[in-house]
Write a protein that holds these residues in place. Structure first.
Motif, PDB file in Angstrom:
ATOM      1  N   LEU B 149     -27.554  12.319 -12.359  1.00  0.00           N
ATOM      2  CA  LEU B 149     -27.433  13.198 -11.186  1.00  0.00           C
ATOM      3  C   LEU B 149     -26.778  12.478 -10.009  1.00  0.00           C
ATOM      4  CD1 LEU B 149     -30.876  15.016 -11.217  1.00  0.00           C
ATOM      5  CD2 LEU B 149     -28.632  16.095 -11.416  1.00  0.00           C
ATOM      6  N   PRO B 160     -13.080  13.412  -3.574  1.00  0.00           N
ATOM      7  CA  PRO B 160     -13.274  14.815  -3.173  1.00  0.00           C
ATOM      8  C   PRO B 160     -12.075  15.699  -3.507  1.00  0.00           C
ATOM      9  CG  PRO B 160     -12.863  13.442  -1.252  1.00  0.00           C
ATOM     10  CD  PRO B 160     -13.012  12.524  -2.416  1.00  0.00           C
ATOM     11  N   GLU B 161     -10.879  15.124  -3.422  1.00  0.00           N
ATOM     12  CA  GLU B 161      -9.693  15.947  -3.646  1.00  0.00           C
ATOM     13  C   GLU B 161      -9.594  16.361  -5.114  1.00  0.00           C
ATOM     14  OE1 GLU B 161      -6.651  13.377  -1.978  1.00  0.00           O
ATOM     15  OE2 GLU B 161      -8.045  12.987  -0.347  1.00  0.00           O
ATOM     16  N   ALA B 164     -12.139  18.995  -5.770  1.00  0.00           N
ATOM     17  CA  ALA B 164     -11.768  20.305  -5.245  1.00  0.00           C
ATOM     18  C   ALA B 164     -10.663  20.954  -6.065  1.00  0.00           C
ATOM     19  CB  ALA B 164     -11.331  20.171  -3.788  1.00  0.00           C
ATOM     20  N   ARG B 165      -9.969  20.175  -6.894  1.00  0.00           N
ATOM     21  CA  ARG B 165      -8.958  20.767  -7.747  1.00  0.00           C
ATOM     22  C   ARG B 165      -9.617  21.500  -8.918  1.00  0.00           C
ATOM     23  NH1 ARG B 165      -5.758  15.993  -7.974  1.00  0.00           N
ATOM     24  NH2 ARG B 165      -5.489  16.079  -5.727  1.00  0.00           N
ATOM     25  N   LEU B 167     -13.161  22.397  -8.843  1.00  0.00           N
ATOM     26  CA  LEU B 167     -14.241  23.261  -8.378  1.00  0.00           C
ATOM     27  C   LEU B 167     -13.953  23.662  -6.941  1.00  0.00           C
ATOM     28  CD1 LEU B 167     -17.110  20.899  -9.562  1.00  0.00           C
ATOM     29  CD2 LEU B 167     -16.664  23.143 -10.538  1.00  0.00           C
ATOM     30  N   PRO B 168     -14.571  24.740  -6.449  1.00  0.00           N
ATOM     31  CA  PRO B 168     -14.403  25.056  -5.032  1.00  0.00           C
ATOM     32  C   PRO B 168     -15.036  23.984  -4.149  1.00  0.00           C
ATOM     33  CG  PRO B 168     -16.022  26.495  -6.048  1.00  0.00           C
ATOM     34  CD  PRO B 168     -15.356  25.751  -7.149  1.00  0.00           C
ATOM     35  N   GLY B 169     -14.569  23.885  -2.919  1.00  0.00           N
ATOM     36  CA  GLY B 169     -15.022  22.825  -2.016  1.00  0.00           C
ATOM     37  C   GLY B 169     -16.512  22.810  -1.782  1.00  0.00           C
ATOM     38  N   VAL B 170     -17.154  23.956  -1.961  1.00  0.00           N
ATOM     39  CA  VAL B 170     -18.586  24.024  -1.700  1.00  0.00           C
ATOM     40  C   VAL B 170     -19.368  23.174  -2.705  1.00  0.00           C
ATOM     41  CG1 VAL B 170     -19.129  26.047  -3.093  1.00  0.00           C
ATOM     42  CG2 VAL B 170     -20.370  25.647  -0.957  1.00  0.00           C
ATOM     43  N   LEU B 172     -18.840  20.204  -3.168  1.00  0.00           N
ATOM     44  CA  LEU B 172     -19.082  18.931  -2.482  1.00  0.00           C
ATOM     45  C   LEU B 172     -20.337  19.008  -1.616  1.00  0.00           C
ATOM     46  CD1 LEU B 172     -15.401  18.138  -1.543  1.00  0.00           C
ATOM     47  CD2 LEU B 172     -16.829  16.807  -3.075  1.00  0.00           C
ATOM     48  N   ASN B 173     -20.598  20.195  -1.067  1.00  0.00           N
ATOM     49  CA  ASN B 173     -21.855  20.376  -0.334  1.00  0.00           C
ATOM     50  C   ASN B 173     -23.041  20.185  -1.275  1.00  0.00           C
ATOM     51  OD1 ASN B 173     -19.884  22.509   1.232  1.00  0.00           O
ATOM     52  ND2 ASN B 173     -21.351  21.511   2.576  1.00  0.00           N
ATOM     53  N   VAL B 174     -22.928  20.815  -2.460  1.00  0.00           N
ATOM     54  CA  VAL B 174     -24.003  20.688  -3.450  1.00  0.00           C
ATOM     55  C   VAL B 174     -24.162  19.222  -3.841  1.00  0.00           C
ATOM     56  CG1 VAL B 174     -24.776  21.374  -5.741  1.00  0.00           C
ATOM     57  CG2 VAL B 174     -23.606  23.018  -4.294  1.00  0.00           C
ATOM     58  N   VAL B 177     -26.076  17.281  -1.263  1.00  0.00           N
ATOM     59  CA  VAL B 177     -27.511  17.600  -1.286  1.00  0.00           C
ATOM     60  C   VAL B 177     -28.189  16.890  -2.449  1.00  0.00           C
ATOM     61  CG1 VAL B 177     -29.171  19.454  -1.645  1.00  0.00           C
ATOM     62  CG2 VAL B 177     -27.249  19.805  -0.118  1.00  0.00           C
ATOM     63  N   VAL B 178     -27.566  16.981  -3.643  1.00  0.00           N
ATOM     64  CA  VAL B 178     -28.154  16.354  -4.828  1.00  0.00           C
ATOM     65  C   VAL B 178     -28.226  14.840  -4.643  1.00  0.00           C
ATOM     66  CG1 VAL B 178     -27.795  15.886  -7.280  1.00  0.00           C
ATOM     67  CG2 VAL B 178     -27.415  18.176  -6.389  1.00  0.00           C
ATOM     68  N   ASN B 181     -30.884  13.773  -1.812  1.00  0.00           N
ATOM     69  CA  ASN B 181     -32.291  14.011  -2.148  1.00  0.00           C
ATOM     70  C   ASN B 181     -32.735  13.187  -3.340  1.00  0.00           C
ATOM     71  OD1 ASN B 181     -33.824  16.353  -0.651  1.00  0.00           O
ATOM     72  ND2 ASN B 181     -31.651  16.812  -0.634  1.00  0.00           N
TER      73      ASN B 181
END
Lengths: 352, 283
Positions: B149, B160-161, B164-165, B167-170, B172-174, B177-178, B181
Motif C-alpha cells: 500500500l 505524478p505525471e 495522471a496519464r 488515472l485521473p488526477g484525483v 493522487l489525492n487517494v 491519503v493512503v 495514513n
C-alpha cells in the motif's frame, strides 16, 4: 606626475601645506558640511524632500474630520517606507492630484480615491495593470467597486522588494496567508494541508504558492480539465496532461469537499488506524503488565533469597560459636535440626 | 550434561533461527524504515517544531526528499527479494506451506492467542509456542501488506505525471491519503508498541532480541522460548539441522555491538517520533 605627488603626501621636510590659511578654513567648513549633511539629510531631507513626513511621520497624526467610526490614522512609518521597494520615490510620485494646503489637502472630489490609486500604480507598471484588467478582481472592482485593487494585496507604503522566481518559502507562505488568505481565508485554510504547502511550510521555496498557479495579476480561476489549467501545471510539471488537472487542491482536513472516493478511502484508513492503535496498545499493555509482574516476581524472589542467605550465614556463625562453647559443656544437643526458631532457642539457651 | 553444551566436545551450542538472507532483509527493512519514517513523518506533522528541526538538520526539504526516495528504493528492493524468495519457496517446494514450521497463520495461532490471554489474566499456563508466534506472523504480514500500500501510493506520487496519464488526477489525492495514513499506522505498530515491544521488549529479549541480527540464540533460551518447536524437532530428529556450535567470540561480540547500537538508535528514533507527534498536541 600628479600620481607621484599624491604618493609622497604630506610633503617631506616639514613644508607647510600649499594652501593659505583662509582657504584652509573653507576646506574645513566644506568637509564638516559634507560629513554631517548626509546624516541630517538621511533623516529628513533625502527621505522626504517635500516635507510630508513632518506631519505624516507622527504616529498620532489622524484625520481631523469628525468620523462616527473613530479617527482615521494618517501615519506613515518613515523607517518601514524607507525599507520598502519604493523607499527612494517621493511621496508625490504616487500621491498625485493633491493640492497642498495646510491644514488640509484638497482632494479632487470628482474621482474615487481607489481610481487615483490604480492610476498611480499604472503609470509605472502598465503591464501589470493590463493583466489586472483581465482579472476577476478587476471585474468585481469595476462592477461595484467592491473588488480588490492593487493596494488591497500589495499594501501601500511597505511593499517588499522581491526577486521574481527567487522568493523565500517564508515569503511565499506569508503571501498566501496575509495577502490572498486575507479574503480567501477558506481557500488558504484548505490549501494548507495540501502537498505543495506542506513542502513550503517546511522551507522548500520552489513549491508552489497561490500565485504560482493562479498568476500574479490575472488570478485565473483554473477549473479541472481546462487547457489553461494544464498550461499552469506544466510550468512545474512538464508532463502534465488533462487528467493531471483533476487532482483536487483545496480540500479540507476531513476531505468533506473531496470526491467521494477520496473521502471513503480516508474514512476507511482513519478507522483502521484507530482500531489497530487502540487494540495494539491495549494488547501490549496487558502483555506488558503480565511480563512486568514476572520481572518483579523474579526480582522479589532474588532479593528474598539474598536476605535469606545473609540470615543463614549469621545463624551459621552463631551455631559455630555455640558448638565451640558447647563442646566443653554438653555434647547431646546439636543445632540445625529445625528452621529459625530452634536456632533462636539455642542462642537463648547459651545465654542462660 | 549441562544444558546448552555438547556432551562430547563441551562447546556451547546455539540454535540457528534465521538464515543470512533473512537477516540481510531485516537489516534492509530496518534501515529503510528508519530513513522513511524520519523523513516522512515531519511532512504529516508539518507544524510541529521538531519537524522543522529535523528537516533543517538534514539539509532542507530537498535533502530529506532525496533520503526518502533512496530509502524507498531500498524498501522496494527488500520487498522484491522477500517476494521472490516466497515464490521460489512455493515453486521449488522447499518446505511445507502450512503447518508447524510455516509463517502462514493457522488454527494453532488462534489457540495460542486464546492461551496467551488466559495466561495474561492468570487462568492458565503459558502456551507452548511454535517456531513463529502469532504476533510474529502479524508483524510479518502487516509489513507485507503495508509495503504494497505505502510503496504503491508512494510510487504514484513520485511519478505524478505518469500516474495522471493512466488515472485521473484525483488518484493522487487517494494516494496521498493512503500513504499518509498507512505510514502513520505502520510507524505506530513498529515504533510505538507492537514490534518494538513484542519482538524486542519482552523480558526474555529486552532491550533487543539479538537473534535477528546474529541469526542464533543460545540453545537454553531457544528451548524456553519455542518449547513446541524443540519438542517437534526432538521427536522427528531434525534438531541437528538447527543446533550448531556457537560462533567464535569475536563474532559474538560484533553482533552484540551491532545490536546495542541499533537499539540505541531505535530508542532515539522512537522518542523523537513521539515528541514530534505529541508536540502539536501540547503546544
Amino acid at each position: 606626475m600628479r600620481v607621484r605627488r599624491l604618493g609622497s603626501w604630506p610633503p617631506p621636510g616639514g613644508r607647510r601645506l600649499p594652501w593659505p590659511p583662509g582657504v584652509r578654513l573653507w576646506v574645513l567648513a566644506v568637509a564638516l558640511v559634507l560629513v554631517f549633511l548626509p546624516a541630517l539629510a538621511g533623516t529628513a531631507w533625502a527621505l522626504d524632500p517635500e516635507g510630508c513626513l513632518i506631519c505624516h511621520g507622527d504616529p498620532n497624526f489622524v484625520d481631523p474630520t469628525p468620523d462616527p467610526n473613530g479617527p482615521t490614522s494618517l501615519y506613515v512609518n518613515p523607517q518601514a517606507f524607507k525599507k520598502s521597494v519604493h523607499g527612494n520615490n517621493a511621496c508625490s510620485t504616487c500621491h498625485r492630484g493633491f493640492v497642498l494646503t495646510i491644514p488640509q489637502h484638497q482632494l479632487d472630489a470628482t474621482k474615487d480615491f481607489r481610481q487615483v490609486a490604480i492610476e498611480a500604480c499604472e503609470s509605472c507598471h502598465p503591464n501589470e495593470f493590463m493583466q489586472y484588467q483581465t482579472s476577476t478582481h478587476a471585474k468585481l472592482y469595476y462592477q461595484d467597486q467592491a473588488g480588490p485593487i492593487c493596494i488591497s494585496c500589495h499594501g501601500s507604503h511597505e511593499i517588499r522588494r522581491v526577486r521574481l522566481g527567487q522568493e523565500s518559502a517564508d515569503f511565499k507562505m506569508s503571501m498566501a496567508r496575509d495577502s490572498c488568505g486575507r479574503c480567501h481565508k477558506d481557500k488558504f485554510e484548505k490549501a494548507k494541508h495540501e502537498f505543495h504547502f506542506k513542502a513550503l511550510s517546511l522551507g522548500y521555496s520552489p513549491a508552489a504558492t497561490c500565485f504560482d498557479c493562479h498568476g500574479f495579476h490575472e488570478n485565473l480561476a483554473l477549473k479541472s480539465g481546462e487547457e489553461e489549467t494544464v498550461r499552469q501545471c506544466r510550468k512545474c510539471h512538464p508532463g502534465a496532461t488533462k487528467g493531471f488537472t483533476y487532482f483536487q487542491m483545496h480540500l479540507d482536513e476531513g476531505f468533506e469537499n473531496a470526491w467521494w472516493g477520496v473521502r471513503a478511502v480516508y474514512l476507511f484508513f482513519s478507522t483502521l488506524l484507530i482500531v489497530v492503535l487502540v487494540v495494539g496498545i491495549a494488547y501490549t499493555t496487558v502483555h506488558m503488565q503480565k511480563e512486568t509482574r514476572m520481572i518483579l516476581g523474579v526480582l522479589g524472589r532474588g532479593l528474598g533469597r539474598l536476605f535469606g542467605f545473609i540470615r543463614a550465614l549469621e545463624e551459621e556463625s552463631v551455631r559455630e560459636s555455640m558448638r565451640a562453647r558447647g563442646a566443653t559443656e554438653e555434647t547431646g544437643k546439636e543445632p540445625g535440626a529445625g528452621g529459625d526458631a530452634p536456632a533462636h532457642d539455642d542462642e537463648k539457651g547459651g545465654e542462660v | 550434561m549441562t544444558m546448552g553444551t555438547d556432551a562430547k566436545e563441551g562447546v556451547r551450542l546455539v540454535y540457528r533461527r534465521f538464515s543470512t538472507f533473512h537477516r540481510f532483509n531485516h537489516y534492509l527493512a530496518m534501515l529503510s524504515f528508519f530513513g522513511l519514517v524520519l523523513t516522512g513523518i515531519p511532512l504529516k506533522f508539518k507544524e510541529s517544531y521538531f519537524s522543522k528541526l529535523l528537516i533543517d538538520g538534514l539539509g532542507g526539504v530537498e535533502a530529506a526528499g532525496f533520503i526518502h526516495r533512496t530509502m524507498a528504493v531500498i524498501n522496494i528492493l527488500y520487498f522484491v527479494l522477500e517476494t521472490g524468495y516466497m515464490v521460489y519457496y512455493v515453486a521449488a517446494r522447499k518446505g511445507p506451506i502450512f503447518g508447524d514450521d510455516s509463517i502462514v497463520p493457522g488454527k494453532k495461532d488462534w489457540q495460542d492467542m486464546k492461551g496467551m490471554f488466559r495466561w495474561f489474566f492468570g487462568r492458565g499456563p503459558k502456551p507452548a509456542l511454535n517456531r513463529f508466534t502469532y504476533w510474529e506472523k502479524f508483524d510479518y504480514w502487516a509489513l507485507f501488506a503495508g509495503t504494497i500500500l505505502i510503496g504503491g501510493s508512494g510510487l504514484m506520487m513520485w511519478f505524478p505525471e505518469a500516474t495522471a496519464r493512466l488515472l485521473p488526477g484525483v488518484a493522487l489525492n487517494v494516494a496521498l491519503v493512503v500513504h499518509s495514513n498507512e505510514a502513520f499506522l505502520a510507524t505506530g505498530v513498529i515504533f510505538i508498541f507492537v514490534h518494538f515491544f513484542s519482538a524486542h521488549g519482552r523480558p526474555e529479549s529486552f532491550p533487543a532480541d539479538e537473534v535477528i541480527f546474529s541469526g542464533y540464540i543460545p540453545v537454553e533460551h531457544y528451548i524456553h522460548e519455542r518449547p513446541l518447536e524443540y519438542e517437534n524437532r526432538l521427536k522427528n530428529g531434525t534438531l541437528d539441522q538447527v543446533v550448531t556450535p556457537a560462533p567464535p567470540a569475536p563474532r559474538r561480540r560484533l553482533f552484540r555491538w551491532i545490536t546495542g547500537l541499533v537499539t540505541l538508535f531505535a530508542f532515539l528514533a522512537a522518542t523523537y517520533t513521539l515528541l514530534l507527534i505529541v508536540w502539536p498536541l501540547v503546544s
